[in-house]
Enzyme design. Sequence first.
Site, short mmCIF file in Angstrom:
data_model
loop_
_atom_site.label_atom_id
_atom_site.label_comp_id
_atom_site.label_asym_id
_atom_site.label_seq_id
_atom_site.Cartn_x
_atom_site.Cartn_y
_atom_site.Cartn_z
N ASP A 150 -4.39 -3.03 -7.25
CA ASP A 150 -3.82 -4.17 -7.20
C ASP A 150 -4.82 -5.20 -6.95
OD1 ASP A 150 -1.82 -6.01 -5.59
OD2 ASP A 150 -0.68 -4.14 -5.96
N HIS A 185 -0.89 -9.48 -1.89
CA HIS A 185 0.12 -8.47 -2.47
C HIS A 185 -0.16 -7.01 -2.32
CE1 HIS A 185 1.83 -6.60 -6.07
NE2 HIS A 185 2.71 -7.22 -6.04
N SER A 489 7.50 -4.39 -7.47
CA SER A 489 6.11 -4.05 -6.64
C SER A 489 6.23 -3.41 -5.49
CB SER A 489 5.08 -5.47 -6.61
OG SER A 489 4.62 -5.96 -7.85
#
Length: 676
Positions: A150, A185, A489
């Site tokens: 990520d 994120h 996600s």
Amino acid sequence: MHHITNTIKGLFSTTAVAVAVTLPTSAYASLSGFDESKLPTKYIVKFKEDPSTPSAMSRSPFYGPRIVQESVLEQLDANKVEKLGDQSIYSIEIDSANVTQLSNRSDVEYVEVDPPRYLLSETVPWGFTAVNAQLLDDSNAGNRTVCIIDSGYDLSHNDLSGNRVTGTNDNGTGSWSSPGNNNAHGTHVAGTIAAIANNEGIKGVMPNQNVNLHIVKVFNESGWGYSSSLVKAIQICADNGANVVNMSLGGSQSSVTEKTALQRIYDQGVLLIAAAGNDGNTAHSYPASYDSVMSVAATDNNNDHAAFSQATDQVEISGPGVAILSTVTVGEGKLSDIKLDGISQFDIGIVPHNRLVQRSGSYQSEPISGSVTAPLGVCDNTSGSFNCGDMTDKICLVERVGNQGSGSYPEIDAVQACFDSGARATIVYSNNELPGLQNPFLVDTNDSARMLSVTVDREFGQQLLAYSGQEISVSTTLGEDYEYYNGTSMATPHVAGVAGLVWSYHPSCTATQIRSALTETAVDIDISGRDNRTGHGLVDSDAAVDYLNQFGCEGNGNGGGATDSFVNDSAVSIPDNNRRGVTSDLYVDRIGDSGVVTVSIDISHTYIGDLKITLISPEGGQVVLHDNTGGSANNIQNSYQVDFTGFVSEGAWQLKAVDSARRDVGTINRWSLTFP
């Protein structure tokens, strides 16, 4: 595992790859200003291996053939040459005029586009209990390692800093443990898996600092990268002992190199889990749609399928993915609260609006912070339109009219109506269609409703009706360490966390057996049985452990769902106005009665009223799926359940397409069979 018949075509297509990121719809590009067409086009080139070369020598970077290959790339003016692994594979930038020359060389096995990859996105978080993590102890989790590919992991975050975590940086992405501005994120994903139970903040699926984490940072602050970075990252995960890999990322175009690398790692016993995509359509995204990968869809806290979550025949399982509260980079989050009689209602779920305003042609996030204490007024919309009356100096409570869908953002209508009526703040609550907690975009294009606003679920909204006329407080604060996100996600780390937790109870099981246990015990939601929207259903950690306790790693003999799907994605052209038509074959090596078969088809064709589509079993049983209906509509992307009880499943199945009129032509792009 799905069985795929695959013919590689169009290796030189320059189509950009996209699976949405934090934004949960296909309108991501228009809202964020992100334009894939402006990204540099990169290629992956694989040279043929010399079988006479000793393998040990061929792995040496100084061995002769490597020097020759890199010399070839240099002669063709290739830039940013990057070797992938220990095989003769390179990621390069090269002028399109030289691509054909490179691909025609006798020592080159193939050249393909290196597709972009970017991030997929929209107290006890609701997802924690939704997957029944509260019913299991994670004391055994130290025997498992979860690798997160990520944007990084904020090691300074108090809910993450005490974990057993290591990490690796990819070239040019910065420090894995300090993600950088506007790059939260990966930290959000990590919090869902392993935020620490420390009496503050939130807690993840495995919250007691036992599980091993390895972070591979492949995304920079721009939030995108290439498939080649994922190829390298997946090997890094394996080299660092990963049992489970979380990939909350993706794109619309497949890659031979990526597919091969992921299959190899899966065959080595690593469970790969990826986001199904956030475009809200039926298109496949990658890596989720490779057979070696579990594709994860998103649901809300009412078990409703998220409108942004892509629906395909590769979707295998679902996880919580709407209004998910988790960790973000320290100081970059935002949180809201409502106080009734001075008592905080935060734990119920108060979501600050994700407010977007258009500036200089692109959408920017401009949240409104502050605190308002005022009498509560109720805006009536029973007629389908808003009748708020005079809300001067009040907090406006209003039910949502319409829900966010692909390209549709009705949330602004409710807030604008309250703003225009003089309200100081707005509370929007969910409607009957989607009564659960939602986190829609507030697209205030022209900055015409600049006011504090939040959203809550329907149950709490209806409770608030009783406070009409009474003084309440609404607040939103910035600079927090937590935030609500949407996206497949967010669903993916719920499944990855559960996989690691379940596997820790039965470490002798294989990745395939854990995968089967998760699908076999998923809570069936949406359409009965496996469906393209939610797969086998919502992942359930406690049920999976019980299943393995009862049946062992081999399971109950029914198969875990993934072994019963077969796919042909070799494109076949449909001849124009030809009564013999064309057939596409799919061999099934499943033994036994077929039962009720789910057949999914993806056909491109203008004027589908010309088409008759028939499914034919190995024994000759036939069912017409599409019989010259649909008139002038284009394309068929649909799933059908057909009863082939009494017919054996093993053998060559056929999908037959007949075009009965002139001019309009098309292609069978892909079709699949899923058996019960």
